[in-house]
Design an enzyme around this catalytic site. Structure first.
Site, short mmCIF file in Angstrom:
data_model
loop_
_atom_site.label_atom_id
_atom_site.label_comp_id
_atom_site.label_asym_id
_atom_site.label_seq_id
_atom_site.Cartn_x
_atom_site.Cartn_y
_atom_site.Cartn_z
N HIS A 228 -20.20 -26.28 -14.82
CA HIS A 228 -19.81 -25.76 -13.51
C HIS A 228 -19.72 -24.24 -13.54
CE1 HIS A 228 -17.62 -26.10 -9.58
NE2 HIS A 228 -17.16 -24.93 -9.99
N GLU A 229 -18.98 -23.70 -14.52
CA GLU A 229 -18.82 -22.25 -14.60
C GLU A 229 -20.13 -21.57 -14.99
OE1 GLU A 229 -16.27 -20.81 -13.51
OE2 GLU A 229 -15.09 -22.63 -13.24
N THR B 261 0.81 -1.22 0.00
CA THR B 261 0.00 0.00 0.00
C THR B 261 0.84 1.27 0.00
OG1 THR B 261 -0.20 -0.26 2.40
CG2 THR B 261 -2.04 -1.02 1.05
#
Length: 706
Positions: free
Chosen positions: A485-486, A266
């Site tokens: 599945h997707e 960060t």
């Protein structure tokens, strides 16, 4: 006269030649002298005229009656002295004549013989004497000299015990000198850079790097983007160092220290560099691990030396990066106990920061991403007066960070900074820098002269999901299961109100993933039960789709189940979102239970927690199956399109399912068919590989612990 001489060589009149300084004494001269002495001793021993002989030669010398005497030394060596009258006349001893060292023949033996056993040597001498006497007895002329021969024959020899004091002394000193030399060598290697020298006595010196007017830092606050709140607090410290009277006039005191806390990447260290560039005061930079050493007391010594140098150059700033290396709470290590080197270093740091002695003008900056494990004595007011939180950047801050990192890049007109910032929620400054660098590398790999938007999208794809593996062998049945599945993930997330809006679905293997779905998460600070429950339901849509369409499930949802279990556990145990557990949270923000061997709740409560987690997950799974059964025909169409195209986008779902039934004002309008977004549960196949993809955790902000 001095001016005339200077003018002759075209030097200014006020030129002062540098003073000649004497060369510093070097210990290498002592080493060289000792080496020369040792070599001289060896040469002296080598040039000793005494030669070694054998018994046959010695027997000849005895028979010729050339031996004056034999002296046995320490029952190990026999010294043979030749008669002085025999040396110049006998050619056997011509070498001694050439190497005549004055009176050496009167004091030193000419030969020596190494005897194996004293008894055998005496027997050899006695037998030789008897042989010579028997020979003389046969000769009537020489028989008269038998008694005289016996008196002159060196048997029995004389015995002497000698001690080589110098040799014995060397046998003790040389190993010690070798050990001392090895110690010096090791200490020099370990103490290099230890504060002004590489000698053994500098090992306890501070390793802090000093930045002053001669080694100024070029980074300023203009180079730090997206940390506006943190910069305000840090700039106040810089302003105090530049204009202290502005604050002391009102009775204010300089803050002792500031702690930069935030996730990795960060910009905590970058902010400290900017402070060094802006303050224009001496700046000491050191890492927390530089205090930790294998020798006892070195860490505390380096802390003392660091603050001593800082006091000499006050006003100044000390920056300790990764302070958790030495600032971990004392008494936490259950294995080695509390009295270890790291804790001694921490105790010295606490004393120097706010002890009996004052540190006027010395400000301490420190950075860590593990503030929860720091010692409470280190965090109190008077040591680190301020905690500056450096969080993940929001949308506006990401725009500013992109502007900084895009400056050196050659960009196409299609690259929109605002668009890029919206596609990277949850990215840190380091992640954004990596995106910009990867986009340049991808464009160069494609032999482009400028970087366009697609390169940035590919860079985000690669950073999150890994490199595409189109050559990975997948059977048609496995590919079909992966597609359903997707498609299940995409359909459920599309039909749920609070699920993250889907952007892209692919069944192309990427990294360890066999398939992936990209989502654009909403940037929010608090989350409700309904939102989290929808996310769990969407995560279970893949496994539900397998059961609805094939009647069986596979191991492909491993990562989905892991994510769902952790999220459900947090809902029940941490966030108080379960009615049976009630408004109770077992979350420990202080980290005191890190080494605890017992749970913060009873066994009965643990059973209730396990049961409620199971009920929550199973209800979400049943909900996902119900949605897919109701829209099974659309699910099959979506899966077939995915099998055909391998990649589908937001618009493809809209064409199949229509507008979302609870359409709300979207923060981002997705109109392009060729870009992904950051938050994707990527399908990762376990080892050994399986045929069903899984979803890794999304790269989004962590859920608030409130």
């Amino acid at each position: 006269m001095a001016e005339k001489e200077n003018k002759k060589v075209n030097l200014p009149p006020n030129y002062n030649p540098p003073k000649k300084t004497r060369p510093r004494f070097s210990f290498y001269w002592i080493y060289a002298i000792l080496a020369l002495v040792f070599i001289g001793i060896q040469y002296f021993n080598y040039t000793n005229p005494t030669q070694e002989t054998t018994w046959p030669k010695l027997k000849v010398m005895l028979e010729k009656q050339d031996v004056e005497k034999i002296v046995v030394i320490n029952k190990e060596k026999a010294e043979i002295y030749i008669k002085k009258a025999k040396i110049p006349t006998d050619t056997t001893y011509k070498d001694f004549t050439k190497r005549n060292f004055g009176s050496s023949f009167g004091t030193n033996p000419q030969y020596y013989y190494q005897i194996g056993s004293q008894e055998i040597f005496d027997k050899y001498l006695a037998n030789t004497e008897k042989t010579i006497i028997d020979r003389m007895a046969k000769d009537s002329v020489m028989a008269k000299d038998t008694n005289a021969f016996r008196q002159q024959y060196p048997y029995p020899p004389s015995y002497d015990t000698r001690k080589d004091i110098f040799g014995d002394l060397l046998s003790y000193i040389i190993p010690i000198l070798l050990l001392v030399g090895l110690w010096f060598f090791i200490m020099r290697l370990m103490s290099k850079g230890g504060g002004g020298g590489a000698q053994i006595f500098n090992i306890g010196k501070s390793k802090a790097q000093l930045f002053d007017k001669d080694t100024s830092v070029s980074v300023t606050f203009n180079d730090v983007a997206g940390l506006e709140e943190a910069k305000v607090e840090v700039m106040e410290i810089v302003d105090f160092l530049k204009n202290p009277s502005k604050y002391t006039l009102l009775g204010g005191k300089i803050p002792k220290g500031a702690l930069l806390v935030g996730p990795p990447g960060t910009g905590k260290t970058l902010l400290a560099k900017a402070v060094a560039g802006e303050a224009r005061v001496p700046f000491f930079s050191i890492s927390g691990s530089d205090f930790v050493e294998m020798f006892v007391g070195v860490g505390a010594s380096r802390v003392r030396d660091l603050f001593r140098q800082a006091k000499e150059k006050a006003p100044c700033i000390i920056f300790i990066d990764e302070i958790d290396a030495i600032g971990r709470a004392r008494g936490r290590n259950a294995i080695t106990g509390a009295n270890d080197e790291r804790e001694n270093t921490l105790n010295q740091l606490l004393t120097e920061m706010d002890g009996f002695a004052t540190n006027a003008g010395v400000i301490i900056l420190a950075a860590t991403n593990r503030a929860d494990i720091l010692d409470r004595a280190l965090m109190r007011a008077g040591r680190f007066d301020r905690q500056i939180h450096v969080e993940l950047p929001d949308l506006e801050e990401r725009k500013a960070i992109f502007k900084v990192h895009l400056k050196p890049l050659k960009l196409d007109e299609t690259v929109n900074i605002e668009f890029m910032a919206k596609q990277t929620p949850g990215f840190s400054g380091a992640d954004i820098a990596n995106v910009c660098n990867e986009s340049a590398l991808i464009a160069a790999r494609k032999n482009k002269i400028i970087i366009d938007k697609q390169d940035f999208m590919d860079a985000i794809d690669r950073i999150i999901g890994g490199l595409e593996k189109r050559n990975k062998i997948i059977s048609p049945h496995e590919k079909k299961v992966i597609a359903f599945h997707e498609a299940g993930h995409a359909a459920v997330s599309w039909l749920l109100e609070f699920a993250h809006p889907l952007v892209k679905v692919t069944i192309v293997p990427r990294g360890k993933a066999l398939g992936a779905a990209w989502y654009l998460p909403e940037e929010r600070q608090i989350t409700t039960f309904e939102q989290m429950f929808d996310e769990i339901t969407a995560a279970l849509g893949g496994r539900a789709s397998e059961e609805v369409n094939f009647g069986k499930i596979s191991t492909g949802a491993l990562n989905d189940l892991e994510k769902v279990t952790k999220q459900a556990y947090a809902m029940v145990v941490y966030f108080g979102l379960n009615k049976k557990i009630g408004n109770i949270s077992f979350y420990d923000s202080s980290g005191q239970t890190e080494f605890s061997f017992q749970k913060p709740f009873s066994e009965k409560t643990a059973e209730i927690i396990d049961k409620e987690i199971s009920i929550l997950i199973e209800s979400a799974y049943d909900r996902a199956k119900k949605l897919l059964i109701e829209n099974k025909d659309k699910l099959e169409i979506l899966a077939n399109v995915l099998l055909d195209k391998e990649v589908i986008f937001h618009e493809d779902l809209e064409n199949i399912f229509g507008k979302r039934p609870f359409e709300v004002e979207e923060k981002v309008r997705l109109t392009d068919h060729v870009y992904p977004v950051t938050s994707l549960p990527v399908a990762i196949s376990p080892d050994p590989p399986v045929t069903i993809p899984e979803d890794p955790p999304a790269k989004t902000k962590p859920e608030p612990k409130e």
